[in-house]
Design a protein around this motif. Structure first.
Motif, PDB file in Angstrom:
ATOM      1  N   SER A  73     -11.633   6.578   1.492  1.00 47.03           N
ATOM      2  CA  SER A  73     -10.545   5.598   1.493  1.00 47.03           C
ATOM      3  C   SER A  73      -9.730   5.691   2.779  1.00 47.03           C
ATOM      4  O   SER A  73      -9.342   4.669   3.347  1.00 47.03           O
ATOM      5  CB  SER A  73      -9.625   5.813   0.293  1.00 47.03           C
ATOM      6  OG  SER A  73     -10.311   5.565  -0.900  1.00 47.03           O
TER       7      SER A  73
ATOM      8  N   ILE B  30     -13.747  10.308  -2.598  1.00 41.35           N
ATOM      9  CA  ILE B  30     -13.201   8.946  -2.599  1.00 41.35           C
ATOM     10  C   ILE B  30     -11.969   8.871  -1.693  1.00 41.35           C
ATOM     11  O   ILE B  30     -11.799   7.914  -0.937  1.00 41.35           O
ATOM     12  CB  ILE B  30     -12.878   8.492  -4.033  1.00 41.35           C
ATOM     13  CG1 ILE B  30     -14.172   8.294  -4.805  1.00 41.35           C
ATOM     14  CG2 ILE B  30     -12.039   7.215  -4.024  1.00 41.35           C
ATOM     15  CD1 ILE B  30     -13.975   8.061  -6.285  1.00 41.35           C
ATOM     16  N   GLY B  31     -11.107   9.881  -1.759  1.00 41.35           N
ATOM     17  CA  GLY B  31      -9.916   9.894  -0.907  1.00 41.35           C
ATOM     18  C   GLY B  31     -10.256   9.921   0.565  1.00 41.35           C
ATOM     19  O   GLY B  31      -9.649   9.207   1.376  1.00 41.35           O
ATOM     20  N   THR B  32     -11.248  10.724   0.933  1.00 38.29           N
ATOM     21  CA  THR B  32     -11.659  10.797   2.334  1.00 38.29           C
ATOM     22  C   THR B  32     -12.238   9.468   2.804  1.00 38.29           C
ATOM     23  O   THR B  32     -11.897   8.972   3.891  1.00 38.29           O
ATOM     24  CB  THR B  32     -12.700  11.923   2.523  1.00 38.29           C
ATOM     25  OG1 THR B  32     -12.105  13.154   2.101  1.00 38.29           O
ATOM     26  CG2 THR B  32     -13.143  12.034   3.964  1.00 38.29           C
TER      27      THR B  32
ATOM     28  N   LEU C 114       0.826  -1.214   0.000  1.00 39.20           N
ATOM     29  CA  LEU C 114       0.000   0.000   0.000  1.00 39.20           C
ATOM     30  C   LEU C 114       0.858   1.261   0.000  1.00 39.20           C
ATOM     31  O   LEU C 114       0.530   2.243  -0.670  1.00 39.20           O
ATOM     32  CB  LEU C 114      -0.939  -0.001   1.200  1.00 39.20           C
ATOM     33  CG  LEU C 114      -2.061  -1.032   1.137  1.00 39.20           C
ATOM     34  CD1 LEU C 114      -2.806  -1.086   2.459  1.00 39.20           C
ATOM     35  CD2 LEU C 114      -3.012  -0.718  -0.011  1.00 39.20           C
TER      36      LEU C 114
ATOM     37  N   GLY D 183     -11.555   3.998   5.385  1.00 41.97           N
ATOM     38  CA  GLY D 183     -11.433   2.552   5.179  1.00 41.97           C
ATOM     39  C   GLY D 183     -10.081   2.023   5.618  1.00 41.97           C
ATOM     40  O   GLY D 183      -9.988   0.923   6.182  1.00 41.97           O
ATOM     41  N   VAL D 184      -9.040   2.801   5.395  1.00 37.86           N
ATOM     42  CA  VAL D 184      -7.698   2.392   5.822  1.00 37.86           C
ATOM     43  C   VAL D 184      -7.635   2.283   7.341  1.00 37.86           C
ATOM     44  O   VAL D 184      -7.090   1.319   7.885  1.00 37.86           O
ATOM     45  CB  VAL D 184      -6.631   3.380   5.295  1.00 37.86           C
ATOM     46  CG1 VAL D 184      -5.294   3.179   5.996  1.00 37.86           C
ATOM     47  CG2 VAL D 184      -6.472   3.234   3.800  1.00 37.86           C
TER      48      VAL D 184
END
Length: 128
Positions: free
Chosen positions: A78, A74-76, A46, A81-82
């Motif tokens: 993601s 999407i970045g936020t 990653l 989610g990380v």
């Protein structure tokens, strides 16, 4: 260190030719060849994608193919989610992580098989 660089480059070339993410090849190589734990192998994979993603996003932005607002959403999501994935990876046993990754690889293999069969069918239909 040199072995890791060679493996990363090889995984990048092969995954580019096959149209899959390099992690599908790089994570098993890190666990099998360099004896990294599943968590460390996935984290390394990653981390390695960050510069590639940044360069790709910048180039696509110059071509006008990036919707910045959608990318920010999407970045936020993601990042959230990380955080969840890291928390989960830290409590699951190594065996569960390996089995989960193996299941992901089976799904990817099934997608390759399906695409191959569809392409073969389309070629046959086009030659009739």
């Amino acid at each position: 260190m040199i072995l890791a660089i060679v493996m990363g480059a090889a995984a990048g070339v092969v995954s580019g030719m096959l149209g899959v993410g390099g992690g599908i090849l790089f994570v098993p190589a890190l666990t099998l060849v360099l004896s990294l734990s599943q968590v460390k192998a996935e984290a390394t994979s990653l981390l390695a994608i960050i510069p590639v993603a940044l360069v790709g996003a910048a180039r696509q932005y110059r071509y006008g193919n990036v919707r910045v607002r959608d990318g920010a959403v999407i970045g936020t999501l993601s990042a959230a989610g990380v955080i969840g994935g890291v928390a989960l990876a830290n409590v699951l046993p190594q065996r569960a992580l390996r089995l989960g990754f193996a299941a992901l690889m089976v799904v990817v293999a099934a997608q390759f098989l399906r695409r191959s069969l569809e392409a073969r069918k389309a070629r046959r239909a086009g030659s009739d």
